[in-house]
Design an enzyme around this catalytic site. Structure first.
Site, PDB file in Angstrom:
ATOM      1  N   GLU A 143      39.289  -7.217 -19.925  1.00  0.00           N
ATOM      2  CA  GLU A 143      40.264  -8.043 -19.215  1.00  0.00           C
ATOM      3  C   GLU A 143      39.602  -9.293 -18.644  1.00  0.00           C
ATOM      4  O   GLU A 143      40.115 -10.421 -18.770  1.00  0.00           O
ATOM      5  CB  GLU A 143      40.898  -7.261 -18.053  1.00  0.00           C
ATOM      6  CG  GLU A 143      41.801  -6.118 -18.462  1.00  0.00           C
ATOM      7  CD  GLU A 143      41.060  -4.799 -18.635  1.00  0.00           C
ATOM      8  OE1 GLU A 143      39.835  -4.807 -18.902  1.00  0.00           O
ATOM      9  OE2 GLU A 143      41.703  -3.744 -18.521  1.00  0.00           O
ATOM     10  N   LYS A 195      30.610  -6.571 -12.746  1.00  0.00           N
ATOM     11  CA  LYS A 195      29.306  -5.922 -12.609  1.00  0.00           C
ATOM     12  C   LYS A 195      28.684  -5.669 -13.986  1.00  0.00           C
ATOM     13  O   LYS A 195      27.530  -5.977 -14.225  1.00  0.00           O
ATOM     14  CB  LYS A 195      29.494  -4.606 -11.859  1.00  0.00           C
ATOM     15  CG  LYS A 195      28.242  -3.797 -11.673  1.00  0.00           C
ATOM     16  CD  LYS A 195      28.560  -2.575 -10.829  1.00  0.00           C
ATOM     17  CE  LYS A 195      27.463  -1.553 -10.885  1.00  0.00           C
ATOM     18  NZ  LYS A 195      27.785  -0.375 -10.082  1.00  0.00           N
ATOM     19  N   LYS A 209      40.181   3.397 -22.546  1.00  0.00           N
ATOM     20  CA  LYS A 209      39.555   2.125 -22.972  1.00  0.00           C
ATOM     21  C   LYS A 209      39.149   2.214 -24.436  1.00  0.00           C
ATOM     22  O   LYS A 209      39.371   1.290 -25.213  1.00  0.00           O
ATOM     23  CB  LYS A 209      38.287   1.868 -22.146  1.00  0.00           C
ATOM     24  CG  LYS A 209      38.504   1.213 -20.816  1.00  0.00           C
ATOM     25  CD  LYS A 209      37.135   0.712 -20.303  1.00  0.00           C
ATOM     26  CE  LYS A 209      37.045   0.811 -18.805  1.00  0.00           C
ATOM     27  NZ  LYS A 209      35.703   0.572 -18.279  1.00  0.00           N
ATOM     28  N   GLU A 267      39.762   7.053  -7.567  1.00  0.00           N
ATOM     29  CA  GLU A 267      38.706   6.958  -8.570  1.00  0.00           C
ATOM     30  C   GLU A 267      37.474   7.738  -8.095  1.00  0.00           C
ATOM     31  O   GLU A 267      36.718   8.283  -8.898  1.00  0.00           O
ATOM     32  CB  GLU A 267      38.341   5.493  -8.844  1.00  0.00           C
ATOM     33  CG  GLU A 267      37.760   5.271 -10.214  1.00  0.00           C
ATOM     34  CD  GLU A 267      37.728   3.817 -10.623  1.00  0.00           C
ATOM     35  OE1 GLU A 267      38.290   3.487 -11.686  1.00  0.00           O
ATOM     36  OE2 GLU A 267      37.147   2.997  -9.895  1.00  0.00           O
ATOM     37  N   HIS A 307      62.622   1.526   5.068  1.00  0.00           N
ATOM     38  CA  HIS A 307      63.915   1.231   4.439  1.00  0.00           C
ATOM     39  C   HIS A 307      63.875   1.551   2.953  1.00  0.00           C
ATOM     40  O   HIS A 307      64.748   1.120   2.199  1.00  0.00           O
ATOM     41  CB  HIS A 307      64.264  -0.246   4.672  1.00  0.00           C
ATOM     42  CG  HIS A 307      64.356  -0.579   6.133  1.00  0.00           C
ATOM     43  ND1 HIS A 307      65.549  -0.608   6.818  1.00  0.00           N
ATOM     44  CD2 HIS A 307      63.385  -0.826   7.047  1.00  0.00           C
ATOM     45  CE1 HIS A 307      65.311  -0.889   8.088  1.00  0.00           C
ATOM     46  NE2 HIS A 307      64.004  -1.025   8.260  1.00  0.00           N
ATOM     47  N   GLY A 340      31.657  -0.367  -8.102  1.00  0.00           N
ATOM     48  CA  GLY A 340      32.693  -1.401  -8.107  1.00  0.00           C
ATOM     49  C   GLY A 340      33.663  -1.280  -6.940  1.00  0.00           C
ATOM     50  O   GLY A 340      33.909  -2.243  -6.211  1.00  0.00           O
ATOM     51  N   ARG A 341      34.205  -0.080  -6.739  1.00  0.00           N
ATOM     52  CA  ARG A 341      35.231   0.087  -5.694  1.00  0.00           C
ATOM     53  C   ARG A 341      34.646   0.052  -4.294  1.00  0.00           C
ATOM     54  O   ARG A 341      35.375   0.042  -3.314  1.00  0.00           O
ATOM     55  CB  ARG A 341      36.002   1.384  -5.930  1.00  0.00           C
ATOM     56  CG  ARG A 341      35.135   2.617  -6.031  1.00  0.00           C
ATOM     57  CD  ARG A 341      35.924   3.765  -6.612  1.00  0.00           C
ATOM     58  NE  ARG A 341      35.119   4.953  -6.876  1.00  0.00           N
ATOM     59  CZ  ARG A 341      34.419   5.186  -7.979  1.00  0.00           C
ATOM     60  NH1 ARG A 341      34.395   4.272  -8.939  1.00  0.00           N
ATOM     61  NH2 ARG A 341      33.754   6.306  -8.138  1.00  0.00           N
TER      62      ARG A 341
HETATM   63  C1  G6Q Z   1      35.145   0.780  -9.745  1.00  0.00           C
HETATM   64  C2  G6Q Z   1      35.269   0.885 -11.175  1.00  0.00           C
HETATM   65  C3  G6Q Z   1      36.114  -0.163 -11.830  1.00  0.00           C
HETATM   66  C4  G6Q Z   1      35.397  -1.486 -12.056  1.00  0.00           C
HETATM   67  C5  G6Q Z   1      36.208  -2.328 -13.028  1.00  0.00           C
HETATM   68  C6  G6Q Z   1      35.586  -3.654 -13.297  1.00  0.00           C
HETATM   69  O1  G6Q Z   1      34.450   1.491  -9.067  1.00  0.00           O
HETATM   70  O2  G6Q Z   1      34.014   0.998 -11.727  1.00  0.00           O
HETATM   71  O3  G6Q Z   1      37.321  -0.429 -11.164  1.00  0.00           O
HETATM   72  O4  G6Q Z   1      35.206  -2.155 -10.852  1.00  0.00           O
HETATM   73  O5  G6Q Z   1      36.364  -1.618 -14.216  1.00  0.00           O
HETATM   74  O6  G6Q Z   1      34.290  -3.497 -13.786  1.00  0.00           O
HETATM   75  P1  G6Q Z   1      33.321  -4.697 -13.909  1.00  0.00           P
HETATM   76  O7  G6Q Z   1      33.022  -5.196 -12.539  1.00  0.00           O
HETATM   77  O8  G6Q Z   1      32.115  -4.158 -14.590  1.00  0.00           O
HETATM   78  O9  G6Q Z   1      34.016  -5.743 -14.722  1.00  0.00           O
END
Ligand code: G6Q
Length: 531
Positions: free
Chosen positions: A218, A212, A502, A356, A387, A269-270
């Protein structure tokens, strides 16, 4: 539109009543508490799911008080305001994301006028663009350099750009398009990408880079790593790489990609599985009809969640039972145990979505709260968990409430009667037995064999795991989490708590690259770790 202002949970009138009721909650292990009538009457039905909550430590009086609390906190009004585009991702008086929260608009595409017309239209436009791209793949207008079709898509993304799509793709394995596979790379650990790309036929592979922000370390690192592999194989990355990113992000550059899709700042994002973040990989791997069915299921629950009555609204009932367990009975964790191998990645997605969202200590005005918020969420598939860690659930000193999820029917064909019962029956028998055993316990003179019982759990059950029920299940949890945040009076839609680590990692990277000297603590850490 006016902001709905509410008090903190402990200022609401029902809080005092709930505190008093919590002084003597029902004992599920006591003779006569857990009755057949109780189990059959404590249920809620929405869409394909039934919620069974007779094994929670509640009475009708507690449910009435929770209903009052939800009403006083304006949980449903806030949910409707969210769906209608109110700016609720904010902390009043402080710098914050200051955004609308409109993931529900991505699936508000069926029938009635949508709650937020522009956002639903934007989602529909992206879906149309995606359908055109997938058509072009289908009829090989877009194909590998040898004219053969693309058969694999590698999704590069992390957190919200990985966990949801990965869990849903895994859950819907029986619905995959024959001849196509989706793989996922998230970790910046190069062993992740190495493993995923090791045996791939790159000529027929698409790489979907999902970010996003377009700035995630990463994801950008893995993208560069993957582009290097394509170049080394004599392929042109621009003919294989597609992007899903926010409008105007550094990745929003069509020249670098075969196709680009957008997500919008009002989709967190989530909460983005039902946006293009899930849309591209899931539509490629499962087909557009299945992705639409998934959206339809989610939308069905979004509508059901507008019902202010707890006893008719599964997400709201689950939210309030969770608050009862967390704030009034004092349980600090929540285990989610799907009795479904296909849902084995779902707890990891929920862990992000819940922790989160609701792992917050200040209210929507930035004031420190004096009560607990989100629990530590964990879990894995049953019966495997039985188990492993169920010993602690039954006899440990910590009581962990459990949410069980089950399906009456198989998704795949392999099952038969072995010793008079099918594997499905064995699976379901275990699910029901665990909930009952946790609640009822069993007294024994031998202390080592004594089961105290009185440990709360609930069950969510539907006929079968398919695209629609997967959408329903996802929306049940997303909406449950939002309702809890509304009652706790927190902002469930930002994630400032992930920033500090970060930043520190960046200063260590600056030291590792020789650009800057490490600070004294980073330097000491690096030396101690031998890095
Ligand atoms: C979710 C967070 C987080 C995000 C990641 C990836 O709600 O904001 O998990 O989705 O850090 O972010 P980008 O999509 O910006 O790479």
């Amino acid at each position: 539109m006016t902001m709905l202002r509410t008090a903190n949970m402990d200022e609401l009138p029902a809080h005092g009543l709930l505190t008093r009721l919590a002084a003597s909650p029902p004992d599920l292990s006591a003779q006569g508490t857990l009755t057949p009538e109780r189990i059959s009457s404590m249920t809620v039905d929405n869409a394909s799911f039934r919620l069974i909550y007779g094994c929670e430590r509640v009475t009708p009086e507690v449910i009435d008080a929770l209903q009052a609390l939800a009403g006083q906190a304006k949980a449903v009004e806030k949910f409707v305001a969210m769906k209608s585009g109110e700016v609720i991702n904010r902390i009043e008086g402080f710098e914050s994301e200051n955004r609308q929260v409109l993931h529900t608009a991505c699936r508000d595409l069926f029938g009635d006028p949508p709650c937020h017309r522009e956002a639903s239209q934007a989602a529909a436009d992206e879906l149309e663009k995606l359908a055109a791209f997938l058509n072009a793949l289908e009829n090989k207008e877009i194909c590998g350099p040898d004219g053969a079709p693309f058969t694999t898509l590698v999704n590069i993304g992390i957190g919200g750009s990985d966990l949801g799509p990965r869990a849903v793709y895994h859950a819907l394995a029986p619905f995959r398009v024959p001849g196509r596979t989706v793989r996922f790379v998230a970790n910046v650990d190069p062993d992740d990408a190495a493993g995923v790309f090791a045996d791939l036929d790159l000529k027929h592979t698409l790489v979907n880079v999902v970010s996003k922000s377009g700035t995630t370390l990463e994801t950008l690192t893995n993208e560069a790593l993957a582009r290097g592999l394509f170049t080394a194989a004599g392929l042109v990355p621009e003919r294989h790489f597609i992007a899903v990113t926010g409008k105007g992000s550094p990745m929003d550059n069509p020249d670098r990609y075969l196709a680009s899709f957008h997500m919008f700042d009002y989709v967190g994002g989530r909460y983005s599985v039902s946006s293009m973040v899930g849309g591209v990989s899931l539509s490629f791997g499962l087909g557009t009809d299945n992705f639409r069915a998934f959206l339809k299921g989610a939308n069905r629950i979004d509508r059901a969640a507008e019902n202010p009555s707890l006893r008719e609204n599964i997400p709201l009932m689950m939210a309030m039972l969770g608050i009862w367990n967390r704030n009034y009975l004092g349980h600090s964790t929540l285990a989610v145990i799907p009795y479904s191998e296909l849902l084995s990645l779902f707890p990891a997605h929920l862990q992000q979505c819940d922790m989160e969202s609701n792992g917050k200590s200040v209210n929507v005005r930035g004031e420190r709260l004096s009560y607990e918020t989100g629990p530590v969420l964990w879990g894995q598939a049953g019966t495997n968990g039985q188990h492993a860690f169920f010993q602690l659930l039954h006899q440990g000193t910590t009581v962990a409430p459990v949410e069980f999820i089950g399906f009456r029917q198989n998704s795949l064909d392999l099952d038969r009667r072995i010793e008079a019962t099918t594997s499905r029956e064995k699976l379901l028998a275990n699910l029901l037995a665990q909930s009952l055993a946790l609640a009822a316990g069993k007294r024994d003179d031998n202390p080592n064999k004594d089961f105290p019982g009185n440990r709360p759990s609930l069950i969510l059950v539907a006929d079968r795991l398919d695209p629609e029920t997967m959408g329903e299940l996802l929306a049940i949890y997303e909406n449950k989490i939002a309702f809890q945040g509304f009652v706790w009076n927190i902002n469930s839609f930002d994630q400032e708590g992930v920033q500090l680590g970060k930043k520190l990692a960046n200063t260590i990277l600056a030291a590792l690259s020789g650009r800057e000297k490490p600070g004294p603590l980073s330097g000491a850490m690096m030396e101690a770790a031998g890095i």
